[in-house]
Design an enzyme around this catalytic site. Structure first.
Site, PDB file in Angstrom:
ATOM      1  N   HIS A 174      -6.271 -21.748  10.027  1.00 16.07           N
ATOM      2  CA  HIS A 174      -7.605 -22.157   9.574  1.00 16.07           C
ATOM      3  C   HIS A 174      -8.320 -21.006   8.857  1.00 16.07           C
ATOM      4  CE1 HIS A 174     -11.714 -23.494   9.376  1.00 16.07           C
ATOM      5  NE2 HIS A 174     -12.041 -22.329   9.924  1.00 16.07           N
TER       6      HIS A 174
ATOM      7  N   ASP B 133      -7.964  -7.327   0.163  1.00 19.42           N
ATOM      8  CA  ASP B 133      -7.063  -7.568   1.286  1.00 19.42           C
ATOM      9  C   ASP B 133      -7.813  -7.218   2.557  1.00 19.42           C
ATOM     10  OD1 ASP B 133      -5.863  -5.034   2.935  1.00 19.42           O
ATOM     11  OD2 ASP B 133      -6.625  -4.452   0.976  1.00 19.42           O
TER      12      ASP B 133
ATOM     13  N   CYS C  88     -13.334 -28.196   5.882  1.00 18.09           N
ATOM     14  CA  CYS C  88     -12.065 -27.482   5.706  1.00 18.09           C
ATOM     15  C   CYS C  88     -10.892 -28.450   5.581  1.00 18.09           C
ATOM     16  CB  CYS C  88     -11.838 -26.536   6.883  1.00 18.09           C
ATOM     17  SG  CYS C  88     -10.274 -25.646   6.767  1.00 18.09           S
TER      18      CYS C  88
ATOM     19  N   CYS D 244      -7.971 -28.373  11.063  1.00 16.42           N
ATOM     20  CA  CYS D 244      -9.240 -29.112  11.100  1.00 16.42           C
ATOM     21  C   CYS D 244      -9.013 -30.619  11.033  1.00 16.42           C
ATOM     22  CB  CYS D 244     -10.153 -28.634   9.981  1.00 16.42           C
ATOM     23  SG  CYS D 244     -10.780 -26.969  10.317  1.00 16.42           S
TER      24      CYS D 244
ATOM     25  N   ASP E 150       0.863  -1.193   0.000  1.00 22.16           N
ATOM     26  CA  ASP E 150       0.000   0.000   0.000  1.00 22.16           C
ATOM     27  C   ASP E 150       0.895   1.238   0.000  1.00 22.16           C
ATOM     28  OD1 ASP E 150       0.915   0.264   2.593  1.00 22.16           O
ATOM     29  OD2 ASP E 150      -1.019  -0.108   3.539  1.00 22.16           O
TER      30      ASP E 150
ATOM     31  N   CYS F  53      -7.714 -27.771   6.036  1.00 18.14           N
ATOM     32  CA  CYS F  53      -6.486 -27.278   6.679  1.00 18.14           C
ATOM     33  C   CYS F  53      -5.992 -28.252   7.743  1.00 18.14           C
ATOM     34  CB  CYS F  53      -6.692 -25.879   7.249  1.00 18.14           C
ATOM     35  SG  CYS F  53      -7.323 -25.817   8.939  1.00 18.14           S
TER      36      CYS F  53
HETATM   37 ZN   LIG Z   1      -9.613 -25.523   8.946  1.00 17.28          ZN
END
Ligand SMILES: [Zn+2]
Length: 373
Positions: free
Chosen positions: A339, A270, A308, A313, A92, A310
């Site tokens: 996550h 963002d 999910c 999880c 930025d 990830c």
């Molecule tokens: Zn997750």
């Protein structure tokens, strides 16, 4: 070497999906950029940020110019090497954070004089200095220096501020182009201002288009006007900008903000929300946000989100995360941040797929029903 090439591969209504090719890698759009404020996406190693699916991150000029300093980052090989993120970085301009974080600001035609919120030292930011800092950092996508007034200011004040930002946009373009070697490999985005006013937004879009930028950001939203006013502005503002260039909605937002904005033709986002919430024990799921401090999670063996992919999880229960958050353990912030960033990238991928399948409206409807529920 591709400096900057935006290709729209499919559209559905106003929504678009495609990719931006740059020399440090490809950015799939619509894209969400995690915020790496001080050369760090808080609580995340860069390699883990990449594993969440991020193609690009954002760095903050204001924070980096104050600490460790842009000249120092340049001596150390640039921001990519310094923080071990080899892919594209958008920086930025510093303008927004000077207004929101620093003390004793003095705004003139030339720029903004301010004192650091860290040690009180005196600094100056102008279009020329902002371009120089972003060049020293080695930014791939450089943002024009602008002023971002509050949306609730009187119209004549919003108009004067927008006109100043357009003069600064011209100076940003000239200063960026003067950095020849950097300019040959990087892109410059202009920023539309004009708050919620269609006429001022149009004037701003015309001024920017006349100068010519690689992409166009919509600034001055998500500053407290509320989702309804933001969506009302997004009903007309993206259409005022060139259709063949990426449109970037700065500082947005909540998952349902992203869905509504993609439907209205936004390509890039963002926001600190997934990382900041991760440190506060708030997790995002397809069924809405959940607060891990809540006692109802204390003996819940379910993962944060069944869908999910990830590592959090796969391996940790809500009960364990509830404990970590309650105990103030650093690991809790790390796991929930990972996550949340994965959830945001999954949401972007699902929207890219839905646009390609020409079903973004149905996807958005399903999303809102489940997310609110
Ligand atoms: Zn997750």
């Amino acid at each position: 070497m591709t400096r900057f090439q935006f290709t729209i591969e499919a559209t559905d209504g106003k929504a678009r999906t495609g990719r931006i090719a740059m020399r440090r890698g490809e950015i799939r759009t619509p894209a969400f950029m995690p915020v790496g404020t001080a050369a760090s996406v808080k609580a995340m190693k860069p390699e883990a940020v990449r594993e969440t699916g991020a193609d690009i991150i954002l760095g903050n000029t204001y924070h980096l110019m104050l600490r460790p300093g842009a000249e120092r980052v340049a001596r150390l090989g640039g921001l990519h090497q310094f923080m071990n993120w080899p892919r594209p970085i958008l920086t930025d301009s510093g303008g927004y954070q000077v207004m929101s974080l620093s003390d004793l600001r003095k705004l003139t035609e030339d720029g903004v004089e301010f004192r650091s919120h860290i040690d009180g030292s005196k600094h100056m930011l102008s279009p020329e200095r902002s371009m120089e800092i972003q060049r020293l950092l080695g930014s791939d996508i450089v943002m024009a220096f602008d002023e971002c007034p509050r949306a609730d200011r009187p119209r004549d004040e919003i108009a004067r501020s927008m006109e100043l930002s357009m003069r600064w946009a011209r100076r940003s373009r000239d200063a960026f182009d003067a950095g020849e070697e950097h300019a040959a490999g990087a892109a410059l985005f202009g920023i539309q201002q004009g708050a919620l006013d269609p006429e001022l937004r149009l004037q701003s879009a015309e001024a920017l288009t006349a100068i010519g930028f690689d992409g166009y950001a919509i600034g001055g939203l998500a500053v407290g006007e509320g989702q309804e006013a933001m969506f009302a502005t997004l009903d007309f503002a993206p259409g005022q900008l060139p259709a063949d260039r990426p449109r970037y909605l700065m500082g947005v937002g909540k998952p349902d903000d992203l869905v509504g904005a993609v439907e209205r033709g936004i390509d890039m986002f963002d926001c600190v929300l997934p990382t900041r919430s991760g440190r506060n024990g708030q997790a995002f799921t397809w069924n809405g946000a959940l607060n891990l401090r809540n006692a109802r999670h204390a003996e819940d063996l379910a993962p944060l989100d069944e869908r999910c992919p990830c590592p959090a999880c796969a391996n940790y229960s809500r009960a364990y995360l509830h404990h970590l958050v309650k105990a103030g353990e650093i690991l809790g912030a790390m796991i929930v941040t990972e996550h949340n960033l994965t959830f945001y990238q999954q949401l972007m991928q699902a929207m890219r797929d839905a646009i390609r399948d020409r079903c973004i409206a149905a996807f958005a409807g399903d999303f809102r029903r489940n997310y609110a529920g």
